[in-house]
Design a protein around this motif. Structure first.
Motif, mmCIF file in Angstrom:
data_model
loop_
_atom_site.group_PDB
_atom_site.id
_atom_site.type_symbol
_atom_site.label_atom_id
_atom_site.label_comp_id
_atom_site.label_asym_id
_atom_site.label_seq_id
_atom_site.Cartn_x
_atom_site.Cartn_y
_atom_site.Cartn_z
ATOM 1 N N GLU A 150 -10.946 30.908 25.485
ATOM 2 C CA GLU A 150 -11.071 29.788 24.549
ATOM 3 C C GLU A 150 -10.325 30.133 23.271
ATOM 4 O O GLU A 150 -10.424 31.255 22.752
ATOM 5 C CB GLU A 150 -12.538 29.494 24.236
ATOM 6 N N ILE A 151 -9.566 29.146 22.766
ATOM 7 C CA ILE A 151 -8.814 29.333 21.521
ATOM 8 C C ILE A 151 -9.380 28.389 20.470
ATOM 9 O O ILE A 151 -9.777 27.255 20.784
ATOM 10 C CB ILE A 151 -7.304 29.098 21.747
ATOM 11 N N PHE A 152 -9.437 28.867 19.236
ATOM 12 C CA PHE A 152 -10.026 28.118 18.121
ATOM 13 C C PHE A 152 -9.013 28.019 16.981
ATOM 14 O O PHE A 152 -8.280 28.971 16.701
ATOM 15 C CB PHE A 152 -11.282 28.821 17.601
ATOM 16 N N GLY A 153 -9.013 26.891 16.315
ATOM 17 C CA GLY A 153 -8.164 26.713 15.141
ATOM 18 C C GLY A 153 -8.745 25.660 14.226
ATOM 19 O O GLY A 153 -9.826 25.117 14.474
ATOM 20 N N ARG A 154 -8.029 25.351 13.162
ATOM 21 C CA ARG A 154 -8.466 24.304 12.250
ATOM 22 C C ARG A 154 -7.274 23.778 11.470
ATOM 23 O O ARG A 154 -6.244 24.442 11.346
ATOM 24 C CB ARG A 154 -9.556 24.786 11.300
ATOM 25 N N ILE A 155 -7.479 22.583 10.922
ATOM 26 C CA ILE A 155 -6.476 21.971 10.054
ATOM 27 C C ILE A 155 -7.169 21.461 8.804
ATOM 28 O O ILE A 155 -8.288 20.932 8.866
ATOM 29 C CB ILE A 155 -5.705 20.846 10.778
ATOM 30 N N ASP A 156 -6.534 21.678 7.671
ATOM 31 C CA ASP A 156 -7.093 21.280 6.382
ATOM 32 C C ASP A 156 -6.063 20.528 5.560
ATOM 33 O O ASP A 156 -4.855 20.799 5.651
ATOM 34 C CB ASP A 156 -7.513 22.510 5.565
ATOM 35 N N VAL A 157 -6.565 19.593 4.763
ATOM 36 C CA VAL A 157 -5.784 19.083 3.630
ATOM 37 C C VAL A 157 -6.121 19.974 2.453
ATOM 38 O O VAL A 157 -7.280 20.090 2.059
ATOM 39 C CB VAL A 157 -6.139 17.616 3.319
ATOM 40 N N LYS A 158 -5.110 20.641 1.918
ATOM 41 C CA LYS A 158 -5.354 21.631 0.868
ATOM 42 C C LYS A 158 -5.687 20.954 -0.459
ATOM 43 O O LYS A 158 -5.230 19.847 -0.755
ATOM 44 C CB LYS A 158 -4.124 22.527 0.721
ATOM 45 N N MET A 198 0.850 -1.192 0.000
ATOM 46 C CA MET A 198 0.000 0.000 0.000
ATOM 47 C C MET A 198 0.882 1.238 0.000
ATOM 48 O O MET A 198 1.840 1.330 0.765
ATOM 49 C CB MET A 198 -0.903 0.007 1.233
ATOM 50 N N THR A 199 0.594 2.187 -0.850
ATOM 51 C CA THR A 199 1.333 3.440 -0.877
ATOM 52 C C THR A 199 0.367 4.603 -0.668
ATOM 53 O O THR A 199 -0.824 4.501 -0.938
ATOM 54 C CB THR A 199 2.076 3.631 -2.205
ATOM 55 N N MET A 200 0.916 5.715 -0.189
ATOM 56 C CA MET A 200 0.121 6.905 0.083
ATOM 57 C C MET A 200 0.774 8.088 -0.596
ATOM 58 O O MET A 200 1.986 8.110 -0.794
ATOM 59 C CB MET A 200 0.065 7.198 1.593
ATOM 60 N N ASP A 201 -0.040 9.080 -0.909
ATOM 61 C CA ASP A 201 0.479 10.343 -1.413
ATOM 62 C C ASP A 201 0.792 11.271 -0.255
ATOM 63 O O ASP A 201 0.207 11.176 0.825
ATOM 64 C CB ASP A 201 -0.546 11.013 -2.330
ATOM 65 N N ALA A 202 1.739 12.177 -0.475
ATOM 66 C CA ALA A 202 1.972 13.244 0.495
ATOM 67 C C ALA A 202 0.762 14.170 0.531
ATOM 68 O O ALA A 202 0.094 14.379 -0.478
ATOM 69 C CB ALA A 202 3.231 14.016 0.124
ATOM 70 N N LEU A 203 0.465 14.701 1.706
ATOM 71 C CA LEU A 203 -0.659 15.617 1.882
ATOM 72 C C LEU A 203 -0.140 17.034 2.038
ATOM 73 O O LEU A 203 0.799 17.285 2.797
ATOM 74 C CB LEU A 203 -1.467 15.256 3.127
ATOM 75 N N ASP A 204 -0.767 17.948 1.338
ATOM 76 C CA ASP A 204 -0.453 19.365 1.491
ATOM 77 C C ASP A 204 -1.378 19.906 2.584
ATOM 78 O O ASP A 204 -2.564 20.114 2.360
ATOM 79 C CB ASP A 204 -0.687 20.085 0.164
ATOM 80 N N ILE A 205 -0.845 20.101 3.788
ATOM 81 C CA ILE A 205 -1.688 20.436 4.935
ATOM 82 C C ILE A 205 -1.472 21.880 5.374
ATOM 83 O O ILE A 205 -0.430 22.488 5.111
ATOM 84 C CB ILE A 205 -1.441 19.471 6.115
ATOM 85 N N LEU A 206 -2.475 22.423 6.045
ATOM 86 C CA LEU A 206 -2.388 23.748 6.640
ATOM 87 C C LEU A 206 -3.077 23.695 7.997
ATOM 88 O O LEU A 206 -4.258 23.346 8.089
ATOM 89 C CB LEU A 206 -3.066 24.798 5.761
ATOM 90 N N ILE A 207 -2.320 24.006 9.057
ATOM 91 C CA ILE A 207 -2.872 24.071 10.402
ATOM 92 C C ILE A 207 -2.728 25.498 10.898
ATOM 93 O O ILE A 207 -1.679 26.124 10.709
ATOM 94 C CB ILE A 207 -2.184 23.051 11.341
ATOM 95 N N LYS A 208 -3.788 26.023 11.506
ATOM 96 C CA LYS A 208 -3.775 27.431 11.870
ATOM 97 C C LYS A 208 -4.597 27.669 13.129
ATOM 98 O O LYS A 208 -5.665 27.081 13.301
ATOM 99 C CB LYS A 208 -4.351 28.289 10.731
ATOM 100 N N LEU A 209 -4.063 28.515 14.018
ATOM 101 C CA LEU A 209 -4.828 29.064 15.128
ATOM 102 C C LEU A 209 -5.519 30.319 14.624
ATOM 103 O O LEU A 209 -4.865 31.194 14.041
ATOM 104 C CB LEU A 209 -3.912 29.374 16.307
#
Length: 529
Positions: free
Chosen positions: A228-236, A1-12
């Motif tokens: 309270e602190i809020f953030g999110r993470i996305d796969v671009k 099994m192989t996977m692709d690299a993910l272009d991620i963005l994590i932000k507060l």
């Protein structure tokens, strides 16, 4: 099994103050963030199935005043500056050697966030604390890595708590160590306070589970006030890819196996044109003609003077709408379009050849939509003369009559199935909102999902009880809203410059391909996963 690299963005993204907890006066918060990843860039799994290597660690900038405000009261929201974000490729972690055909596992990405209250510590002492935070996180993660194995792929709660304690102690110690005696006396022992700290970490599986909606996270601290602190993470999403063509309506797309895409558009001569991806490259455009353009009755005498014979002239008439497409099995594609006679017309690929166009009747006032929930099952939807949703289906032996499902639609519908005997249908209502109706053994009422649509929607399902909807917004960007099996997410912009409705398909639980007609009338493609 192989996977692709993910272009991620994590932000507060923002901090909310419920109670500044600073007695008389206003709070002066500042924020430290350390972003980290453990992936194939610096780590691997050895032949004992144990993770080896180091973490990559990146620290945010500055201390005192780095939130851009020193005057925070109860009820205030503080927007977190862009520097408190981190984007990178998350690459799979290799197994040396592979195990049972598995050669890679997913990486981990995360953030350590510490919210501080500025009191009387010097700028020098605060900066020492920030430097200590960076070093402490690096050391703690590097110490944690050998504890992660194939049998225990995630750190235990005790390990995470130990990491948090180690980091907090290092920060506090650094601030005290760099507050000299005279500074300590001047501060009256009132050095900067730690309002709270938290670790947010996500595996590749977590990110795919969240889908294109991304994953929002937050934590609330009742210490030195209430915050309270809020953030999110996305796969671009990928960049948009130009697939050329000359489109005169929205595209349609189907997939009948992994890494296979078949795209259909209304193109030159208003014929249906086809282009496909087979895993190695895109084909050239293929002209699939159109349904017969049935003329008004004419006399036999006049008909006899038509040369060439009228049947051959009309056998490839124009499409009067965008096409629709679906696959219900390997090497099978069914396409539909509205003809100039407003009938529904059907053409299919059986693995060897394309059929002729077949007339399924009706009186359509929009392009059709189609879904399939099992082999040989087709459910087609369109807008009728009353702007209601109408429905026609086939079980592989015969087609039903048209069924009126009500509603008032201002565009063509969209349809998708995520399992046996399940269909989800979407359309734009008179208030330009996205509306949803589903079949699960009986039809639901219409559900208002909000939004501000400028064209018909598209819908796709990556797995059971999962839905991803795409629309063209009034800003001509593509927007997304997802259902995760429990709740609908918020609307989020994907981007692009759309001239019509989008189309989307999934060929795996971790993949979505979207297609649009651009403002240059070319076909454009972007993918997630």
């Amino acid at each position: 099994m192989t996977m692709d690299a993910l272009d991620i963005l994590i932000k507060l993204e923002r901090i909310h103050c419920y109670d500044e907890g600073d007695g008389i006066g206003n709070a002066e918060p500042y924020l430290w963030a350390v972003f980290f990843k453990i992936d194939g860039e610096t780590a691997f799994v050895d032949d004992h199935l144990t993770l080896q290597g180091t973490a990559r660690v990146f620290v945010s900038l500055h201390s005192h005043g780095n939130l851009g405000t020193t005057d925070v009261d109860a009820g205030d929201d503080v927007a977190v500056p862009a520097q408190f974000g981190y984007g990178d490729l998350l690459t799979p972690i290799p197994l040396r050697p592979p195990v049972f055909g598995t050669s890679e596992i997913g990486g981990i990405v995360g953030c350590v966030a510490i919210l501080m209250e500025q009191d009387n510590s010097s700028d020098e002492a605060a900066e020492a604390g920030r430097a200590a935070l960076f070093s402490a996180v690096q050391a703690a993660l590097d110490g944690l890595i050998p504890k992660i194995t194939m049998r225990n792929p995630s750190p235990s709660p005790e390990d995470v708590q130990g990491l948090k304690d180690q980091v907090a102690a290092s920060v506090e110690g650094a601030i005290w160590d760099h507050t000299r005696l005279y500074g300590w006396i001047a501060a009256g022992t009132n050095v900067d306070d730690n309002i709270g700290s938290e670790i947010f970490d996500y595996s590749q599986e977590d990110l795919f589970g969240a889908g294109p909606s991304g994953k929002a996270f937050s934590t609330r601290w009742n210490n030195e006030g209430d915050w309270e602190i809020f953030g999110r993470i996305d796969v671009k999403w990928s960049a948009w890819e130009d697939l050329t063509g000359t489109l005169s309506a929205a595209p349609a797309v189907a997939s009948w196996q992994e890494n296979r895409l078949d795209v259909f558009v209304r193109g030159p001569q208003d014929h249906m044109w086809h282009r496909w991806w087979g895993g190695a490259g895109w084909s050239v455009w293929e002209d699939l003609g159109g349904p017969p353009n049935i003329p008004l009755p004419i006399s036999t005498h006049a008909r006899a003077r038509v040369r060439p014979p009228i049947d051959s002239v009309l056998s490839n008439g124009p499409l009067a709408s965008a096409p629709a497409a679906v696959s219900w099995g390997p090497n099978r594609i069914d396409t539909f379009a509205r003809g100039m006679d407003r009938h529904l017309w059907h053409k299919w690929w059986d693995g060897a050849a394309w059929s002729d166009w077949h007339d399924l009747g009706g009186s359509l006032t929009s392009a059709p939509a189609v879904a399939s929930w099992q082999a040989n099952r087709l459910d087609v939807f369109a807008r009728d003369d009353h702007n209601h949703l109408c429905h026609k289906w086939s079980d592989g032996t015969a087609w039903s009559d048209w069924e009126d499902l009500g509603g008032i639609l201002t565009t063509a519908p969209a349809a998708v199935s995520w399992g046996p005997n399940r269909i989800d249908v979407f359309g734009r209502g008179t208030n330009d909102h996205l509306f949803h109706k589903w079949w699960a053994g009986g039809w639901s009422d219409w559900e208002d999902l909000g939004g501000s649509l400028a064209a018909a929607p598209a819908a796709v399902s990556r797995r059971d009880n999962n839905l991803d909807c795409f629309v063209r917004g009034t800003d001509n960007q593509m927007w997304h809203k997802g259902w995760d099996g429990t709740a609908w997410g918020d609307w989020r912009a994907v981007g692009g410059g759309l001239a019509d409705s989008p189309a989307a398909v999934s060929w795996g639980s971790d993949r979505i391909d979207a297609f649009v007609r651009g403002t240059d009338d070319h076909l454009w493609h972007a993918w997630w996963g």
